[in-house]
Scaffold this active site. Sequence first.
Site, PDB file in Angstrom:
ATOM      1  N   ASP A 209       0.849  -1.198   0.000  1.00 56.61           N
ATOM      2  CA  ASP A 209       0.000   0.000   0.000  1.00 56.61           C
ATOM      3  C   ASP A 209       0.879   1.240   0.000  1.00 56.61           C
ATOM      4  O   ASP A 209       2.104   1.161   0.101  1.00 56.61           O
ATOM      5  CB  ASP A 209      -0.896   0.003   1.245  1.00 56.61           C
ATOM      6  CG  ASP A 209      -0.074  -0.081   2.522  1.00 56.61           C
ATOM      7  OD1 ASP A 209       0.381   0.974   2.999  1.00 56.61           O
ATOM      8  OD2 ASP A 209       0.141  -1.204   3.028  1.00 56.61           O
ATOM      9  N   ASP A 211       0.557   3.577   2.400  1.00 59.59           N
ATOM     10  CA  ASP A 211       0.305   4.143   3.718  1.00 59.59           C
ATOM     11  C   ASP A 211      -0.893   5.092   3.604  1.00 59.59           C
ATOM     12  O   ASP A 211      -1.867   4.743   2.930  1.00 59.59           O
ATOM     13  CB  ASP A 211       1.565   4.832   4.253  1.00 59.59           C
ATOM     14  CG  ASP A 211       1.573   4.922   5.782  1.00 59.59           C
ATOM     15  OD1 ASP A 211       1.168   3.937   6.427  1.00 59.59           O
ATOM     16  OD2 ASP A 211       1.976   5.946   6.318  1.00 59.59           O
TER      17      ASP A 211
END
Length: 286
Positions: A209, A211
């Site tokens: 991802d 974040d």
Amino acid sequence: MTIGVIGGSGIYDALPLENVRTESISTPYGEPSDAVTIGELAGREVAFLPRHGEDHRHPPTDASYRANIYALKSVGVDRVISTNAVGSLREDLPPRTLVVPDQLFDRTKHRSPTFFGDGMVVHMGFADPYCPALAAHLADSAREATDDETKTEEGGTYVCIEGPQFSTKAESEFYRDQGWDIIGMTAIPEAKLAREAELSYATVAGITDYDVWKEDSEVSLEEVRENAAANRKSINAVVEHAIRTMPDDFESEAWTALEGTINTPPEAIPEETRERVELLAGEYLE
């Protein structure tokens, strides 16, 4: 050589180990996250331990880091390949990229970072938290064992947060402003303990991802799980290749890391402490 592997159960499932056995190990630091699975791959002995337990029972803060490293040391491991799921702090490191970091920044608060204490003071050097020799081997393995669509980044700083919550936006932006590269919850104190145990240690991390700093991509458990599953094939290939091609003449400065670091005279160390650290530091206390 005995090569330790710390990661998720998906890695163990993918390794074509032979002559497999399991050992339940008790340590002076409590019970490990799970039993140690030991087998053979390409003539090398491999000891596997799931960091969070087989069913992911242990959160990042409460994982049995000291017991895990001690258990691997007790079965003869001298180098450890770690795997981590991480978030990206850089636009050019998208999900499903592999990273072999060379630096760490510790933002944890509630974890035991040492085997020592209790009347024994050890000041361990930790300027280079990952073994350069093993990290280079992992990076080479990542380039050689994955397809052209899998990007591998060699080097970079992993900032380790406490968790289990993800970052706030303010924290995420702060980490980016520092120039750090990836963010996760499990590198510390594992890397510190591996150094104290004189184990060569390096990691291959799979990005799941961005974040929470990226406006159009806020991290969620669903996204992390989806990308972690996609990363698993690549990481498994890297770990297997790294084991198969591990140089017979591999050497690591970590194997003598305790030399000159014990600040307490051996005769002043309490007997109970000496017994507890015998496996780790016994040769330095004679």
